[in-house]
Motif scaffolding. Structure first.
Motif, PDB file in Angstrom:
ATOM      1  N   ALA A 194      11.658   4.902  -3.876  1.00  0.00           N
ATOM      2  CA  ALA A 194      11.847   3.413  -3.929  1.00  0.00           C
ATOM      3  C   ALA A 194      12.440   3.103  -5.391  1.00  0.00           C
ATOM      4  O   ALA A 194      12.195   4.078  -6.474  1.00  0.00           O
ATOM      5  N   ILE A 195      13.155   1.843  -5.438  1.00  0.00           N
ATOM      6  CA  ILE A 195      13.541   1.422  -6.765  1.00  0.00           C
ATOM      7  C   ILE A 195      13.268   0.088  -6.925  1.00  0.00           C
ATOM      8  O   ILE A 195      13.205  -0.663  -5.704  1.00  0.00           O
ATOM      9  N   ALA A 196      13.223  -0.411  -8.151  1.00  0.00           N
ATOM     10  CA  ALA A 196      12.899  -1.963  -8.317  1.00  0.00           C
ATOM     11  C   ALA A 196      13.655  -2.407  -9.558  1.00  0.00           C
ATOM     12  O   ALA A 196      14.107  -1.475 -10.368  1.00  0.00           O
ATOM     13  N   ASP A 217      13.332  -1.187 -13.191  1.00  0.00           N
ATOM     14  CA  ASP A 217      11.962  -1.296 -13.450  1.00  0.00           C
ATOM     15  C   ASP A 217      11.291  -0.007 -13.216  1.00  0.00           C
ATOM     16  O   ASP A 217      10.287   0.423 -13.766  1.00  0.00           O
ATOM     17  N   ARG A 218      11.662   0.716 -11.938  1.00  0.00           N
ATOM     18  CA  ARG A 218      11.081   1.699 -11.626  1.00  0.00           C
ATOM     19  C   ARG A 218      12.062   2.418 -10.496  1.00  0.00           C
ATOM     20  O   ARG A 218      12.769   1.875  -9.750  1.00  0.00           O
ATOM     21  N   LEU A 219      11.984   3.693 -10.570  1.00  0.00           N
ATOM     22  CA  LEU A 219      12.796   4.707  -9.784  1.00  0.00           C
ATOM     23  C   LEU A 219      11.745   5.876  -9.148  1.00  0.00           C
ATOM     24  O   LEU A 219      11.390   6.605 -10.255  1.00  0.00           O
ATOM     25  N   VAL A 220      11.274   5.814  -8.152  1.00  0.00           N
ATOM     26  CA  VAL A 220      10.271   7.005  -7.628  1.00  0.00           C
ATOM     27  C   VAL A 220      10.385   7.469  -6.512  1.00  0.00           C
ATOM     28  O   VAL A 220      11.003   6.993  -5.632  1.00  0.00           O
ATOM     29  N   VAL A 221      10.208   8.752  -6.465  1.00  0.00           N
ATOM     30  CA  VAL A 221      10.154   9.638  -5.117  1.00  0.00           C
ATOM     31  C   VAL A 221       8.980  10.164  -5.070  1.00  0.00           C
ATOM     32  O   VAL A 221       8.345  10.964  -5.998  1.00  0.00           O
ATOM     33  N   HIS A 222       8.525  10.478  -3.746  1.00  0.00           N
ATOM     34  CA  HIS A 222       7.128  10.969  -3.497  1.00  0.00           C
ATOM     35  C   HIS A 222       7.533  12.665  -3.526  1.00  0.00           C
ATOM     36  O   HIS A 222       8.414  13.087  -3.487  1.00  0.00           O
ATOM     37  N   PRO A 223       6.409  13.153  -4.390  1.00  0.00           N
ATOM     38  CA  PRO A 223       6.672  14.656  -4.569  1.00  0.00           C
ATOM     39  C   PRO A 223       6.869  15.440  -3.463  1.00  0.00           C
ATOM     40  O   PRO A 223       7.740  16.563  -3.719  1.00  0.00           O
ATOM     41  N   ASP A 224       6.636  14.967  -2.297  1.00  0.00           N
ATOM     42  CA  ASP A 224       6.835  15.786  -1.032  1.00  0.00           C
ATOM     43  C   ASP A 224       8.374  15.784  -0.653  1.00  0.00           C
ATOM     44  O   ASP A 224       8.785  16.446   0.383  1.00  0.00           O
ATOM     45  N   PHE A 225       8.992  14.868  -1.385  1.00  0.00           N
ATOM     46  CA  PHE A 225      10.511  14.810  -1.020  1.00  0.00           C
ATOM     47  C   PHE A 225      11.209  15.007  -2.299  1.00  0.00           C
ATOM     48  O   PHE A 225      12.570  14.791  -2.215  1.00  0.00           O
ATOM     49  N   ASN A 250       1.026  -1.188  -0.070  1.00  0.00           N
ATOM     50  CA  ASN A 250      -0.001  -0.006  -0.111  1.00  0.00           C
ATOM     51  C   ASN A 250       0.996   1.165   0.040  1.00  0.00           C
ATOM     52  O   ASN A 250       0.602   2.323  -0.769  1.00  0.00           O
ATOM     53  N   GLU A 251       1.830   1.294   0.895  1.00  0.00           N
ATOM     54  CA  GLU A 251       2.874   2.308   0.705  1.00  0.00           C
ATOM     55  C   GLU A 251       3.467   2.456  -0.316  1.00  0.00           C
ATOM     56  O   GLU A 251       3.725   3.667  -0.953  1.00  0.00           O
ATOM     57  N   LEU A 252       3.910   1.481  -0.952  1.00  0.00           N
ATOM     58  CA  LEU A 252       4.536   1.696  -2.386  1.00  0.00           C
ATOM     59  C   LEU A 252       3.666   1.991  -3.455  1.00  0.00           C
ATOM     60  O   LEU A 252       3.990   3.033  -4.192  1.00  0.00           O
ATOM     61  N   ARG A 253       2.536   1.628  -3.599  1.00  0.00           N
ATOM     62  CA  ARG A 253       1.633   1.832  -4.564  1.00  0.00           C
ATOM     63  C   ARG A 253       1.259   3.309  -4.321  1.00  0.00           C
ATOM     64  O   ARG A 253       1.045   4.158  -5.230  1.00  0.00           O
ATOM     65  N   ALA A 254       0.963   3.978  -3.095  1.00  0.00           N
ATOM     66  CA  ALA A 254       0.578   5.153  -2.973  1.00  0.00           C
ATOM     67  C   ALA A 254       1.859   6.140  -3.319  1.00  0.00           C
ATOM     68  O   ALA A 254       1.476   7.221  -4.100  1.00  0.00           O
ATOM     69  N   LEU A 255       3.036   5.623  -3.017  1.00  0.00           N
ATOM     70  CA  LEU A 255       4.406   6.552  -3.463  1.00  0.00           C
ATOM     71  C   LEU A 255       4.225   6.655  -4.914  1.00  0.00           C
ATOM     72  O   LEU A 255       4.389   7.622  -5.473  1.00  0.00           O
ATOM     73  N   GLN A 256       4.295   5.385  -5.545  1.00  0.00           N
ATOM     74  CA  GLN A 256       4.423   5.618  -7.422  1.00  0.00           C
ATOM     75  C   GLN A 256       3.262   6.212  -7.867  1.00  0.00           C
ATOM     76  O   GLN A 256       3.533   6.870  -8.747  1.00  0.00           O
ATOM     77  N   THR A 257       2.092   6.278  -7.221  1.00  0.00           N
ATOM     78  CA  THR A 257       0.999   6.827  -7.803  1.00  0.00           C
ATOM     79  C   THR A 257       1.310   8.232  -7.603  1.00  0.00           C
ATOM     80  O   THR A 257       0.982   9.122  -8.873  1.00  0.00           O
ATOM     81  N   ALA A 258       1.718   9.047  -6.679  1.00  0.00           N
ATOM     82  CA  ALA A 258       2.053  10.414  -6.506  1.00  0.00           C
ATOM     83  C   ALA A 258       3.195  10.725  -7.667  1.00  0.00           C
ATOM     84  O   ALA A 258       3.207  11.720  -8.294  1.00  0.00           O
ATOM     85  N   ALA A 259       4.262   9.963  -7.505  1.00  0.00           N
ATOM     86  CA  ALA A 259       5.478  10.264  -8.348  1.00  0.00           C
ATOM     87  C   ALA A 259       5.099  10.003  -9.975  1.00  0.00           C
ATOM     88  O   ALA A 259       5.531  10.948 -10.661  1.00  0.00           O
ATOM     89  N   TYR A 260       4.251   9.080 -10.202  1.00  0.00           N
ATOM     90  CA  TYR A 260       4.128   8.883 -11.659  1.00  0.00           C
ATOM     91  C   TYR A 260       2.951  10.005 -12.181  1.00  0.00           C
ATOM     92  O   TYR A 260       2.989  10.248 -13.390  1.00  0.00           O
ATOM     93  N   LEU A 261       2.087  10.553 -11.294  1.00  0.00           N
ATOM     94  CA  LEU A 261       1.379  11.401 -11.701  1.00  0.00           C
ATOM     95  C   LEU A 261       2.035  12.693 -12.224  1.00  0.00           C
ATOM     96  O   LEU A 261       1.700  13.459 -13.161  1.00  0.00           O
TER      97      LEU A 261
END
Length: 158
Positions: free
Chosen positions: A67-69, A81-89, A16-27
Protein backbone atom coordinates in the motif's frame (compact mmCIF):
# COMPACT_ATOMS: atom_id res chain seq x y z
CA UNK A 1 1.22 -8.18 -13.68
CA UNK A 2 0.23 -6.19 -10.63
CA UNK A 3 -2.72 -3.84 -10.39
CA UNK A 4 -3.04 -0.75 -8.17
CA UNK A 5 -6.45 0.04 -6.72
CA UNK A 6 -7.82 2.79 -4.46
CA UNK A 7 -8.30 1.74 -0.83
CA UNK A 8 -11.36 2.97 1.05
CA UNK A 9 -10.02 3.19 4.60
CA UNK A 10 -13.45 4.03 6.02
CA UNK A 11 -14.40 0.40 5.26
CA UNK A 12 -13.47 -1.45 8.45
CA UNK A 13 -12.42 -4.61 6.57
CA UNK A 14 -10.03 -2.57 4.39
CA UNK A 15 -8.80 -0.68 7.44
CA UNK A 16 -8.09 -3.98 9.21
CA UNK A 17 -6.18 -5.30 6.18
CA UNK A 18 -4.14 -2.11 5.87
CA UNK A 19 -3.33 -1.96 9.56
CA UNK A 20 -2.21 -5.62 9.59
CA UNK A 21 -0.07 -5.01 6.50
CA UNK A 22 1.62 -1.90 7.84
CA UNK A 23 2.19 -3.44 11.27
CA UNK A 24 4.05 -6.36 9.66
CA UNK A 25 6.02 -4.05 7.35
CA UNK A 26 6.89 -1.45 9.99
CA UNK A 27 8.07 -4.13 12.44
CA UNK A 28 10.68 -5.11 9.85
CA UNK A 29 11.64 -1.45 9.35
CA UNK A 30 11.85 -1.00 13.13
CA UNK A 31 14.45 -3.77 13.26
CA UNK A 32 16.35 -2.24 10.33
CA UNK A 33 16.56 1.22 11.85
CA UNK A 34 16.78 0.20 15.50
CA UNK A 35 13.65 2.10 16.55
CA UNK A 36 10.37 0.48 17.59
CA UNK A 37 8.38 3.70 18.05
CA UNK A 38 7.06 3.96 14.48
CA UNK A 39 3.52 5.30 15.02
CA UNK A 40 1.84 3.14 12.37
CA UNK A 41 2.93 -0.11 14.05
CA UNK A 42 -0.02 0.11 16.44
CA UNK A 43 -2.26 2.51 14.53
CA UNK A 44 -5.93 2.15 15.41
CA UNK A 45 -8.83 2.29 12.98
CA UNK A 46 -9.81 5.64 14.49
CA UNK A 47 -6.31 7.05 14.03
CA UNK A 48 -6.21 5.81 10.45
CA UNK A 49 -9.51 7.59 9.78
CA UNK A 50 -7.94 10.92 10.80
CA UNK A 51 -5.44 10.61 7.96
CA UNK A 52 -5.86 13.06 5.09
CA UNK A 53 -4.19 10.55 2.82
CA UNK A 54 -5.23 9.07 -0.48
CA UNK A 55 -4.59 5.34 -0.22
CA UNK A 56 -3.81 2.81 -2.95
CA UNK A 57 -3.05 -0.87 -2.65
CA UNK A 58 -1.90 -3.91 -4.55
CA UNK A 59 -3.44 -7.35 -3.94
CA UNK A 60 -1.87 -10.72 -4.61
CA UNK A 61 -3.77 -13.96 -4.15
CA UNK A 62 -6.61 -11.97 -2.56
CA UNK A 63 -4.31 -10.44 0.09
CA UNK A 64 -3.30 -6.82 0.44
CA UNK A 65 0.39 -7.16 -0.42
CA UNK A 66 1.38 -3.50 -0.48
CA UNK A 67 0.00 0.00 0.00
CA UNK A 68 0.95 3.61 -0.55
CA UNK A 69 -0.63 6.76 0.88
CA UNK A 70 -0.25 10.32 -0.36
CA UNK A 71 -1.01 13.65 1.26
CA UNK A 72 -1.16 17.06 -0.35
CA UNK A 73 1.02 19.37 1.74
CA UNK A 74 0.58 22.36 -0.55
CA UNK A 75 -0.69 22.89 -4.10
CA UNK A 76 1.59 21.11 -6.57
CA UNK A 77 3.31 19.06 -3.87
CA UNK A 78 2.50 15.56 -2.60
CA UNK A 79 4.05 13.71 0.31
CA UNK A 80 4.31 9.95 0.39
CA UNK A 81 2.94 9.37 3.87
CA UNK A 82 3.60 5.64 3.81
CA UNK A 83 4.76 2.95 1.41
CA UNK A 84 4.54 -0.54 2.86
CA UNK A 85 4.90 -4.07 1.56
CA UNK A 86 3.98 -7.14 3.58
CA UNK A 87 7.12 -9.16 4.42
CA UNK A 88 5.56 -12.22 2.74
CA UNK A 89 5.85 -10.29 -0.54
CA UNK A 90 9.25 -8.61 -0.12
CA UNK A 91 11.59 -8.59 -3.13
CA UNK A 92 8.79 -8.98 -5.68
CA UNK A 93 8.84 -5.39 -6.93
CA UNK A 94 5.58 -4.38 -5.26
CA UNK A 95 7.00 -1.25 -3.60
CA UNK A 96 8.60 -0.17 -6.88
CA UNK A 97 5.34 -0.92 -8.73
CA UNK A 98 3.23 1.15 -6.32
CA UNK A 99 5.70 4.03 -6.37
CA UNK A 100 5.96 4.01 -10.17
CA UNK A 101 2.18 3.87 -10.63
CA UNK A 102 1.69 6.73 -8.20
CA UNK A 103 4.35 8.92 -9.82
CA UNK A 104 2.76 8.26 -13.22
CA UNK A 105 -0.74 8.98 -11.87
CA UNK A 106 0.37 12.40 -10.59
CA UNK A 107 3.10 13.49 -13.05
CA UNK A 108 2.82 17.25 -12.57
CA UNK A 109 3.61 17.55 -8.88
CA UNK A 110 6.72 17.64 -6.75
CA UNK A 111 7.16 14.78 -4.29
CA UNK A 112 8.44 14.56 -0.72
CA UNK A 113 9.17 11.46 1.30
CA UNK A 114 11.06 10.55 4.47
CA UNK A 115 12.38 7.25 5.76
CA UNK A 116 14.69 5.99 8.44
CA UNK A 117 18.27 6.83 7.49
CA UNK A 118 19.22 3.17 8.11
CA UNK A 119 16.46 1.82 5.85
CA UNK A 120 18.76 1.03 2.93
CA UNK A 121 16.13 -0.75 0.78
CA UNK A 122 13.75 2.25 0.92
CA UNK A 123 16.56 4.73 0.28
CA UNK A 124 17.75 2.75 -2.74
CA UNK A 125 14.21 2.61 -4.10
CA UNK A 126 13.67 6.37 -3.81
CA UNK A 127 17.05 7.20 -5.32
CA UNK A 128 16.41 4.82 -8.22
CA UNK A 129 13.12 6.57 -8.97
CA UNK A 130 14.59 10.06 -9.24
CA UNK A 131 14.35 11.29 -5.67
CA UNK A 132 17.25 13.33 -4.30
CA UNK A 133 18.20 13.33 -0.65
CA UNK A 134 17.68 16.80 0.81
CA UNK A 135 18.95 16.22 4.33
CA UNK A 136 18.82 14.19 7.51
CA UNK A 137 17.47 15.00 10.92
CA UNK A 138 17.55 13.26 14.27
CA UNK A 139 13.89 13.06 15.33
CA UNK A 140 14.35 10.91 18.44
CA UNK A 141 17.42 9.77 20.34
CA UNK A 142 19.25 7.43 17.98
CA UNK A 143 16.72 7.85 15.14
CA UNK A 144 17.77 9.78 12.08
CA UNK A 145 15.33 10.41 9.23
CA UNK A 146 16.45 10.94 5.63
CA UNK A 147 14.34 13.37 3.58
CA UNK A 148 13.94 13.17 -0.19
CA UNK A 149 12.43 15.31 -2.94
CA UNK A 150 11.52 14.59 -6.55
CA UNK A 151 10.52 17.35 -8.91
CA UNK A 152 7.74 16.84 -11.42
CA UNK A 153 8.63 15.41 -14.77
CA UNK A 154 8.98 12.16 -16.66
CA UNK A 155 9.87 9.06 -14.75
CA UNK A 156 13.16 7.39 -15.53
CA UNK A 157 14.59 4.54 -13.47
CA UNK A 158 18.30 4.53 -12.69
Amino acid sequence: MYKMEPLLITDSAVSNELRALQTAAYLVEARLIGFDGIPQINETHEALLTSNGIFYGCRLDGRLAGAIALEEESPGELTIDRLVVHPDFFRNGIGRFLLRQTLELYPNVDWLVSTGALNAPAIQLYLSMGFIETGRKEVAPGLEIANFRRTSGPLTDT
